[in-house]
Design a protein around this motif. Structure first.
Motif, PDB file in Angstrom:
ATOM      1  N   VAL A  48       0.853  -1.175   0.000  1.00 18.38           N
ATOM      2  CA  VAL A  48       0.000   0.000   0.000  1.00 18.38           C
ATOM      3  C   VAL A  48       0.897   1.236   0.000  1.00 18.38           C
ATOM      4  CG1 VAL A  48      -0.231  -0.058   2.552  1.00 18.38           C
ATOM      5  CG2 VAL A  48      -1.927   1.164   1.196  1.00 18.38           C
ATOM      6  N   GLY A  60       4.701   4.855  11.949  1.00 18.79           N
ATOM      7  CA  GLY A  60       5.765   3.918  11.555  1.00 18.79           C
ATOM      8  C   GLY A  60       5.195   2.623  11.005  1.00 18.79           C
ATOM      9  N   GLU A  94       4.790  -4.723  12.284  1.00 15.21           N
ATOM     10  CA  GLU A  94       3.347  -4.897  12.053  1.00 15.21           C
ATOM     11  C   GLU A  94       2.761  -6.004  12.935  1.00 15.21           C
ATOM     12  OE1 GLU A  94       1.508  -2.939  10.224  1.00 15.21           O
ATOM     13  OE2 GLU A  94       2.939  -1.856   8.968  1.00 15.21           O
ATOM     14  N   SER A 124      18.837 -11.834  11.951  1.00 10.46           N
ATOM     15  CA  SER A 124      18.966 -11.762  13.415  1.00 10.46           C
ATOM     16  C   SER A 124      18.204 -12.882  14.117  1.00 10.46           C
ATOM     17  CB  SER A 124      18.405 -10.424  13.904  1.00 10.46           C
ATOM     18  OG  SER A 124      16.988 -10.408  13.776  1.00 10.46           O
ATOM     19  N   HIS A 194      12.418  -3.175   2.061  1.00 10.73           N
ATOM     20  CA  HIS A 194      13.781  -3.693   1.858  1.00 10.73           C
ATOM     21  C   HIS A 194      13.732  -5.062   1.192  1.00 10.73           C
ATOM     22  CE1 HIS A 194      14.960  -0.441   4.536  1.00 10.73           C
ATOM     23  NE2 HIS A 194      16.197  -0.620   4.099  1.00 10.73           N
ATOM     24  N   GLU A 198      14.952  -6.382  -2.800  1.00 12.13           N
ATOM     25  CA  GLU A 198      15.867  -7.473  -3.135  1.00 12.13           C
ATOM     26  C   GLU A 198      15.236  -8.435  -4.144  1.00 12.13           C
ATOM     27  OE1 GLU A 198      18.039  -9.096   0.325  1.00 12.13           O
ATOM     28  OE2 GLU A 198      17.052  -7.466   1.411  1.00 12.13           O
TER      29      GLU A 198
HETATM   30  N1  NAP Z   1       3.480   0.046   2.428  1.00 12.31           N
HETATM   31  C1  NAP Z   1       3.478  -1.263   2.562  1.00 12.31           C
HETATM   32  O1  NAP Z   1       2.760  -1.971   1.855  1.00 12.31           O
HETATM   33  C2  NAP Z   1       4.349  -1.904   3.599  1.00 12.31           C
HETATM   34  C3  NAP Z   1       4.477  -3.299   3.624  1.00 12.31           C
HETATM   35  C4  NAP Z   1       5.287  -3.871   4.597  1.00 12.31           C
HETATM   36  C5  NAP Z   1       5.937  -3.063   5.517  1.00 12.31           C
HETATM   37  N2  NAP Z   1       5.773  -1.730   5.460  1.00 12.31           N
HETATM   38  C6  NAP Z   1       6.450  -0.850   6.418  1.00 12.31           C
HETATM   39  O2  NAP Z   1       7.818  -0.940   6.154  1.00 12.31           O
HETATM   40  C7  NAP Z   1       8.566  -0.796   7.356  1.00 12.31           C
HETATM   41  C8  NAP Z   1       9.540  -1.959   7.502  1.00 12.31           C
HETATM   42  O3  NAP Z   1      10.382  -1.836   6.390  1.00 12.31           O
HETATM   43  P1  NAP Z   1      11.647  -2.726   6.076  1.00 12.31           P
HETATM   44  O4  NAP Z   1      11.912  -2.500   4.643  1.00 12.31           O
HETATM   45  O5  NAP Z   1      12.700  -2.465   7.066  1.00 12.31           O
HETATM   46  O6  NAP Z   1      11.090  -4.177   6.357  1.00 12.31           O
HETATM   47  P2  NAP Z   1      11.455  -5.609   5.822  1.00 12.31           P
HETATM   48  O7  NAP Z   1      12.001  -5.604   4.444  1.00 12.31           O
HETATM   49  O8  NAP Z   1      10.225  -6.396   6.086  1.00 12.31           O
HETATM   50  O9  NAP Z   1      12.524  -6.108   6.860  1.00 12.31           O
HETATM   51  C9  NAP Z   1      13.894  -5.894   6.788  1.00 12.31           C
HETATM   52  C10 NAP Z   1      14.511  -7.029   7.584  1.00 12.31           C
HETATM   53  O10 NAP Z   1      14.272  -8.255   6.896  1.00 12.31           O
HETATM   54  C11 NAP Z   1      15.387  -9.094   7.019  1.00 12.31           C
HETATM   55  N3  NAP Z   1      15.999  -9.235   5.708  1.00 12.31           N
HETATM   56  C12 NAP Z   1      15.689  -8.558   4.573  1.00 12.31           C
HETATM   57  N4  NAP Z   1      16.440  -9.000   3.557  1.00 12.31           N
HETATM   58  C13 NAP Z   1      17.238  -9.970   4.064  1.00 12.31           C
HETATM   59  C14 NAP Z   1      18.223 -10.817   3.495  1.00 12.31           C
HETATM   60  N5  NAP Z   1      18.555 -10.762   2.187  1.00 12.31           N
HETATM   61  N6  NAP Z   1      18.849 -11.712   4.313  1.00 12.31           N
HETATM   62  C15 NAP Z   1      18.525 -11.781   5.605  1.00 12.31           C
HETATM   63  N7  NAP Z   1      17.594 -11.024   6.197  1.00 12.31           N
HETATM   64  C16 NAP Z   1      16.954 -10.123   5.431  1.00 12.31           C
HETATM   65  C17 NAP Z   1      16.311  -8.422   8.013  1.00 12.31           C
HETATM   66  O11 NAP Z   1      15.829  -8.872   9.263  1.00 12.31           O
HETATM   67  P3  NAP Z   1      16.656  -8.960  10.637  1.00 12.31           P
HETATM   68  O12 NAP Z   1      16.763  -7.537  11.081  1.00 12.31           O
HETATM   69  O13 NAP Z   1      15.814  -9.792  11.535  1.00 12.31           O
HETATM   70  O14 NAP Z   1      17.957  -9.603  10.317  1.00 12.31           O
HETATM   71  C18 NAP Z   1      16.000  -6.953   7.763  1.00 12.31           C
HETATM   72  O15 NAP Z   1      16.359  -6.138   8.851  1.00 12.31           O
HETATM   73  C19 NAP Z   1       7.548  -0.712   8.476  1.00 12.31           C
HETATM   74  O16 NAP Z   1       7.359   0.649   8.750  1.00 12.31           O
HETATM   75  C20 NAP Z   1       6.304  -1.284   7.856  1.00 12.31           C
HETATM   76  O17 NAP Z   1       5.155  -0.746   8.433  1.00 12.31           O
HETATM   77  C21 NAP Z   1       5.015  -1.111   4.503  1.00 12.31           C
END
Ligand code: NAP
Length: 255
Positions: A48, A60, A94, A124, A194, A198
């Protein structure tokens, strides 16, 4: 990430199709069917964004961007999926827990387990214990790295299905192979930005379901694709557009 309401009934949000063919009273269950006869994983993302492209609100989290129709679509997409894939950041922020069955699913899961498992990607292994303790039919799958703390890996493996899918970084290809090996071909990723970056950089994304929510967020929020993954250009084709209560529901596939 709350329960879907009863779409397709008189009380749920009403959806109208704008594209490809205008229509009123569209059933989202039919609108979001996966392709039939898959022989490889089909990776669909559901995200979204605000009208100015932001991926999270002042809390957040995504809740300021969501709405009853968005939650309905999210519920329907979970019901369609064999597995829900998320980064650990999204799972933590979330508050992900094992998927609950939704009334809106109807016969959607006939011949499949009653709920799809969550697959979480993490270095982690900081994952909530309740998420690791899912019912047997939907055992959580943890994709992690060889460099992850061994004691945490062992602890998680007591209740979850732990898969080492890279040395220092989980490889998108290894995730999709691991899911295919478990017969999970209808893959729904809910991000976050993130993780999505990838998979997009690895050219693994088949479909993007994007809710455009009628809000402006300003520059503080990241976009739905964020982080250090290499920049890339991927052409998308707009396959369908729905509208409900001022939100747009766009479905893009590979161009
Ligand atoms: N707008 C939307 O549709 C939407 C959807 C989802 C989330 N969000 C928002 O996005 C924010 C979170 O964003 P984000 O990008 O940080 O979240 P994310 O991509 O869900 O999480 C990042 C975490 O995922 C793990 N990770 C990602 N790639 C990895 C890899 N190649 N190898 C190992 N671990 C990997 C790591 O976890 P560890 O730290 O545990 O190692 C990393 O810290 C929140 O604010 C959420 O509300 C928005």
């Amino acid at each position: 990430m709350t329960a879907a309401t009863d779409a397709g009934t008189a009380t749920g949000p009403r959806f109208r199709a704008l594209l490809p063919d205008p229509a009123d009273g569209v059933d989202p269950v039919a609108a979001y069917a996966y392709p039939e006869g898959l022989t490889r994983p089909w990776l669909r993302a559901n995200m979204v964004a605000s009208a100015d492209g932001g991926a999270w609100g002042p809390s957040g989290r995504t809740r300021e961007l969501s709405s009853p129709p968005d939650r309905t679509v999210m519920g329907v997409l979970r019901g369609q999926a064999d597995v829900v894939l998320a980064g650990a950041g999204t799972a933590r922020i979330e508050g992900y827990r094992p998927v609950r069955p939704r009334g809106v699913w109807g016969g959607l899961r006939e011949g499949r387990p009653p709920t799809p498992p969550i697959a979480v990607v993490t270095r982690s292994l900081d994952v909530h214990p309740d998420l690791l303790a899912a019912p047997e039919h939907a055992r959580t799958i943890v994709f992690t790295t060889a460099s992850a703390p061994a004691d945490r890996r062992r602890a998680a493996a007591r209740t979850a299905d732990v898969v080492v899918a890279g040395e220092d970084s989980v490889r998108p290809e290894a995730v999709l192979e691991g899911l295919a090996g478990r017969g999970l071909l209808r893959v729904l990723t809910e991000g976050g930005p993130h993780l999505l970056a990838e998979f997009a950089a690895a050219d693994a994304l088949d479909e993007l379901c994007l809710t455009v929510s009628p809000h402006l967020l300003g520059p503080a929020a990241a976009r739905i694709v964020a982080g250090d993954a290499p920049s890339h250009t991927r052409d998308l084709r707009l396959a369908a557009a729905l509208e409900s209560e001022g939100s747009l529901f766009l479905r893009y596939v590979r161009g």
